[in-house]
Scaffold this active site. Structure first.
Site, PDB file in Angstrom:
ATOM      1  N   CYS A   1       2.865   0.397 -10.179  1.00 52.04           N
ATOM      2  CA  CYS A   1       4.982   0.237 -10.083  1.00 52.04           C
ATOM      3  C   CYS A   1       5.308   1.431 -11.489  1.00 52.04           C
ATOM      4  O   CYS A   1       6.053   2.175 -11.486  1.00 52.04           O
ATOM      5  CB  CYS A   1       5.160  -0.704 -11.004  1.00 52.04           C
ATOM      6  SG  CYS A   1       5.000  -2.298  -9.724  1.00 52.04           S
TER       7      CYS A   1
ATOM      8  N   HIS B   1       7.766   4.706 -11.581  1.00 52.98           N
ATOM      9  CA  HIS B   1       9.048   4.200 -12.972  1.00 52.98           C
ATOM     10  C   HIS B   1       9.181   3.887 -14.703  1.00 52.98           C
ATOM     11  O   HIS B   1       9.647   3.625 -15.033  1.00 52.98           O
ATOM     12  CB  HIS B   1       9.683   2.635 -12.024  1.00 52.98           C
ATOM     13  CG  HIS B   1       9.643   2.346 -10.846  1.00 52.98           C
ATOM     14  ND1 HIS B   1      11.178   2.922 -10.339  1.00 52.98           N
ATOM     15  CD2 HIS B   1       8.859   1.854  -9.606  1.00 52.98           C
ATOM     16  CE1 HIS B   1      11.086   2.721  -9.141  1.00 52.98           C
ATOM     17  NE2 HIS B   1      10.364   2.415  -8.786  1.00 52.98           N
TER      18      HIS B   1
ATOM     19  N   ARG C   1      12.794  -6.867  -3.783  1.00 56.03           N
ATOM     20  CA  ARG C   1      12.781  -5.800  -4.134  1.00 56.03           C
ATOM     21  C   ARG C   1      11.094  -5.407  -4.056  1.00 56.03           C
ATOM     22  O   ARG C   1      10.509  -4.402  -3.564  1.00 56.03           O
ATOM     23  CB  ARG C   1      13.878  -5.711  -4.666  1.00 56.03           C
ATOM     24  CG  ARG C   1      14.045  -3.542  -5.305  1.00 56.03           C
ATOM     25  CD  ARG C   1      14.451  -3.020  -3.908  1.00 56.03           C
ATOM     26  NE  ARG C   1      14.514  -1.936  -3.809  1.00 56.03           N
ATOM     27  CZ  ARG C   1      14.013  -1.260  -3.585  1.00 56.03           C
ATOM     28  NH1 ARG C   1      13.020  -1.536  -2.917  1.00 56.03           N
ATOM     29  NH2 ARG C   1      13.637   0.218  -3.611  1.00 56.03           N
TER      30      ARG C   1
ATOM     31  N   CYS D   1       8.965  -2.788  -2.111  1.00 57.10           N
ATOM     32  CA  CYS D   1       8.293  -1.448  -2.598  1.00 57.10           C
ATOM     33  C   CYS D   1       6.557  -1.283  -2.416  1.00 57.10           C
ATOM     34  O   CYS D   1       6.390  -0.354  -2.455  1.00 57.10           O
ATOM     35  CB  CYS D   1       8.541  -1.852  -4.755  1.00 57.10           C
ATOM     36  SG  CYS D   1      10.148  -0.925  -4.740  1.00 57.10           S
TER      37      CYS D   1
END
Lengths: 149, 104, 267
Positions: C182, C186, C224, C228
């Site tokens: 992640c 991000h 979500r 991803c």
């Protein structure tokens, strides 16, 4: 600013019946050839626009890059006197003519809605005013996102 | 569906700004149902009429290219509190709905 | 480099240190933006996208789904009780306190788990977390009762810290065929382009779920996460799993202080 929140569902008797009658009368006028047309030129032909002049008096608000081609917000305001109809076309849609709005007496020459655009294309707004046709064109980019679902 | 559409009217002087959200799938006839794999048939609103005190002010013809759950915003001149705004639509399968609202 | 920043000399940094480090990191990346702006994700640096969002949010096309959720919320259970009976203040301004660590259970509890617990305690069957037509629309409405509330996640016991750290470890772990964490997107590449997308920063993300992608497709936060995971070619954990609950716990903590808004449009 006054705002209303109350809404009444009309039934088939009463207000509904009054408004459905004009709908039935108009059903035959849905411009099939124009909506079936696969090119902007053909669509223009079928809406009766033999010649179309560029105009800077049509105010078009549309995204530069549509976040999602399924829902592209568009706003059109015409400053051309005698505006009768606003047509919205997306050049690379399978059928470019997306919608037409007759602005009858009592309405302002203003429409906002949301349309589907299949891919990056020219968004073309055509205004019929005083039986003449005017247009403004703007490219709207439509992309498929990197993380799009 | 409880309500076929929602309407919001704001009065600014003598102009009523009307925003409508219609609940309708606006199917293009090109989409495959993710479960069945079958093409979802063409199903879209063809006509929309907006009225002010019963008189048509907007007469719209739509294609399947108008977005799902379509939004429409238009403005009515010479409006005042108590006036009626009506919206009617009819789709390609002959379904229809109407709503009437009062300018506040 | 980013991971080194948050692991201080072998001793794990505290949640508050993590949060402040991340804010500082993004401050450098994005400049002097008010923190509240981060809830808009990449739209905070994309006015064209923001204008579309504002236009659509003025009259959202998914309103009927939220209203279906409202019906679920307001319909009494067979025993006559309501969802609102299970929460303080009839469910208003509560969502920002979730997830929390339940010491007696020894696990993280999300808002959606609390909704299901309410059903269970009132003799009803629990909803499936990935089912849009039940849990999806229910939480789409129920969370709106907390709109405006500022995220307020607590990590104040050793047990809680352990779950926070588990979530954080998953956040920084490379997974899937594409071997991405992640954090790879991000944090490390927040604000950068991935094809035509501007990658959103992790700060603010947990505040604005569920989302309706294209104005239509409902995704809770854990749904979500699953998308991803699929995007990096990993097999997603189930929604409601311990892994995703711990991840949500960590991820939400980072957005502490930011305002919640549920059921919003995303592309």
């Amino acid at each position: 600013m006054n705002a209303i929140r109350r809404k009444i569902l009309s039934t088939l008797l009463g207000a509904g019946a009054v408004m459905l009658a004009p709908l039935r009368a108009m059903a035959s006028r849905w411009n099939q050839p124009a909506f079936d047309a696969r090119s902007v030129d053909d669509a223009l032909k079928y809406i009766g626009a033999s010649s179309v002049a560029d105009s800077d008096r049509i105010v078009l608000k549309a995204p530069e890059i549509a976040e999602n081609g399924a829902i592209v917000p568009i706003e059109v305001s015409s400053r051309i006197p005698g505006t009768q109809t606003i047509f919205i076309l997306a050049e690379k849609n399978p059928q470019p003519l997306a919608a037409s709005f007759d602005l009858l007496e009592g309405s302002e020459p203003f429409i906002a809605t949301r349309i589907k655009m299949a891919e990056t294309a020219n968004l073309k707004v055509v205004v019929k005013a005083g039986d003449k046709f005017y247009t403004v064109t703007r490219e709207v980019k439509v992309t498929i996102g990197g993380c799009g679902g | 569906m409880a309500d076929p559409m929602r309407i919001r009217i704001t009065l600014q002087g003598e102009v009523a700004d009307v925003k409508v959200l219609i609940f309708h799938p606006m199917e293009t006839g090109l989409r495959k149902d993710p479960v069945s794999g079958e093409i979802v048939p063409l199903h879209f609103i063809k006509h929309v009429i907006a009225t002010h005190n019963g008189k048509a002010v907007i007469d719209a013809q739509w294609s399947q290219a108008v977005s799902r759950n379509p939004f429409l915003n238009f403005r009515v001149r010479g409006a005042k509190a108590g006036d009626k705004i009506g919206i009617s639509w009819q789709d390609n399968l002959g379904e229809s709905a109407s709503i009437e609202s009062t300018v506040g | 480099m980013v991971t080194a920043m948050l692991w201080v000399g072998g001793v794990l940094a505290s949640p508050e240190q993590d949060r402040l480090e991340i804010i500082a990191f993004f401050g450098n990346r994005f400049g002097d933006l008010p923190l509240d702006r981060y809830v808009l994700g990449s739209m905070m640096v994309n006015p064209d996208a923001r204008a579309q969002y504002d236009s659509i949010m003025e009259f959202p096309p998914f309103q009927a789904d939220v209203d279906r959720g409202r019906t679920l919320w307001e319909t009494p259970f067979r025993n006559g009780h309501h969802f609102a009976d299970c929460f303080p203040d009839r469910g208003r301004n509560v969502a920002g306190s979730y997830p929390y660590y339940d010491t007696s259970l020894g696990r993280v509890v999300t808002f959606e788990m609390a909704l299901n617990r309410c059903r269970r305690q009132n003799g009803e069957q629990e909803f499936t977390y990935e089912d849009r037509s039940t849990m999806g629309v229910l939480t789409a409405y129920a969370r709106t009762l907390s709109d405006g509330m500022r995220m307020d996640i607590r990590v104040d016991t050793p047990g809680a810290l352990k779950k926070y750290e588990a979530g954080k470890a998953l956040y920084f772990r490379r997974i899937g065929q594409m071997n991405l964490a992640c954090a790879s997107c991000h944090i490390a590449h927040a604000g950068h382009y991935f094809r035509d997308e501007i990658i959103s920063p992790t700060l603010g993300q947990a505040t604005h779920f569920p989302v309706f992608r294209a104005g239509e497709y409902l995704y809770t936060l854990q749904m979500r996460y699953q998308r991803c995971m699929e995007a990096v070619r990993a097999v997603p954990f189930p929604a409601g799993s311990e892994e995703l609950n711990d991840l949500e716990y960590f991820h939400s903590y980072l957005s502490n202080g930011l305002p919640l808004r549920a059921s919003v449009y995303r592309k």
